[in-house]
Design a protein around this motif. Structure first.
Motif, PDB file in Angstrom:
ATOM      1  N   ARG A   1       4.137   1.931   2.010  1.00 28.12           N
ATOM      2  CA  ARG A   1       3.564   0.315   2.143  1.00 28.12           C
ATOM      3  C   ARG A   1       4.933  -0.293   2.693  1.00 28.12           C
ATOM      4  NH1 ARG A   1       0.772   2.434  -1.735  1.00 28.12           N
ATOM      5  NH2 ARG A   1      -0.573   1.236  -3.433  1.00 28.12           N
TER       6      ARG A   1
ATOM      7  N   PRO B   1       9.416   6.205  -7.502  1.00 30.59           N
ATOM      8  CA  PRO B   1       8.454   7.063  -8.635  1.00 30.59           C
ATOM      9  C   PRO B   1       7.226   6.182  -8.911  1.00 30.59           C
ATOM     10  CG  PRO B   1      10.440   5.788  -9.587  1.00 30.59           C
ATOM     11  CD  PRO B   1      10.384   5.647  -8.126  1.00 30.59           C
TER      12      PRO B   1
ATOM     13  N   LEU C   1      -6.725   0.425  -4.694  1.00 29.14           N
ATOM     14  CA  LEU C   1      -5.637   1.271  -5.330  1.00 29.14           C
ATOM     15  C   LEU C   1      -6.258   2.484  -6.137  1.00 29.14           C
ATOM     16  CD1 LEU C   1      -2.892   0.490  -5.051  1.00 29.14           C
ATOM     17  CD2 LEU C   1      -2.634  -0.670  -7.254  1.00 29.14           C
TER      18      LEU C   1
END
Ligand code: GLN
Length: 264
Positions: free
Chosen positions: A87, A176, A191
């Protein structure tokens, strides 16, 4: 039918999922299938071959997975459902790391590497000696393919955070999983195609930062730096886990990276 006309037709089909990006997505699908010139002819066989790609996109699957690759920081990366799609958010940690790397070759650890994109950009653009670690064997396989594709070698380690990592590093970078339970429940359709283990950071989204805060010192060389990508609302909470930290915003002014120096 020529490519230009096919692009219009595919765009009309993709409209319900792609909205105003439908034409752009249609051109991406055609290019990925080898059609670059607007006046190239598409045979019936060509059109049949495009159908499954269009159907996958219509099912809500993100374009990047349908294409099987995506660009990050100007470099090409293979992507699939075992890793997050790179992203633009992640450019902030890369730019911060590149500033630190400057001229000499440094040892870098990319923790939770996924597609490998952060570490690989640092190897290509920052002359870094990179170790890429992830819990997922599928992600590591993709990291290796992506390193080869970009003409660099990285060392891959299958590891639950630091558990399988050996040695010390000048720089540790990590994006993370950091979505909270609430954010996971509210996440939109695209998503839902991305791996939960790469997104879910525990009930409040901070589980991985807590573990990293407990363990990172042993893996950082004196004077080394830890850089963590964070969610836009997590700046204060993550900063509070470390003694001396700095919060670096992205170009939209949102908190995006926590920088921790090892002063020991
Ligand atoms: N930035 C991603 C998102 O908000 C989350 C990435 C992550 O958990 N590391 O969708």
């Amino acid at each position: 039918m020529i490519v230009r006309r096919a692009e219009q037709q595919i765009a009309a089909l993709l409209e319900p999922v792609a909205g105003e990006d439908a034409r752009l997505e249609a051109s991406f699908l055609l290019r990925a299938s080898g059609f670059h010139s607007p006046y190239q002819e598409l045979s019936e066989t060509d059109r049949i071959a495009l159908k499954p790609l269009i159907e996958r996109r219509l099912s809500g699957e993100p374009l990047q997975y349908v294409l099987g690759e995506w660009e990050f920081y100007g470099l090409p990366f293979y992507v699939n459902e075992s890793v997050l799609i790179p992203r633009p958010d992640t450019e902030t940690i890369v730019e911060t790391a590149l500033k630190l790397l400057k001229e000499e070759k440094r040892d870098v650890l990319d923790l939770c590497c996924g597609s490998g994109c952060i570490g690989i950009v640092l190897a290509v653009c920052g002359n870094a000696n990179v170790t890429s670690a992830d819990l997922s064997g599928d992600a590591l396989e993709l990291t290796e393919r992506n390193a080869r594709r970009n003409g660099v070698a990285v060392t891959t380690v299958q590891s639950d955070l630091f558990d399988g990592v050996e040695g010390t590093f000048d720089l540790i970078v990590s994006n993370p999983p950091y979505l909270s339970k609430e954010e996971m429940d509210a996440r939109d359709r695209s998503l839902r195609f991305e791996p939960e283990i790469a997104l879910y950071g525990g009930p409040d989204g901070l589980d991985f930062y807590r573990r990293i805060a407990n363990e990172y010192r042993r893996y950082l060389k004196p004077g080394g730096t830890l850089l963590l990508e964070i969610g836009a609302t997590q700046g204060d909470a993550v900063a509070a886990l470390f003694e001396h930290s700095e919060c670096i915003p992205d170009y939209g002014g949102r908190p995006r990276v926590i920088k921790v120096k090892n002063d020991d």
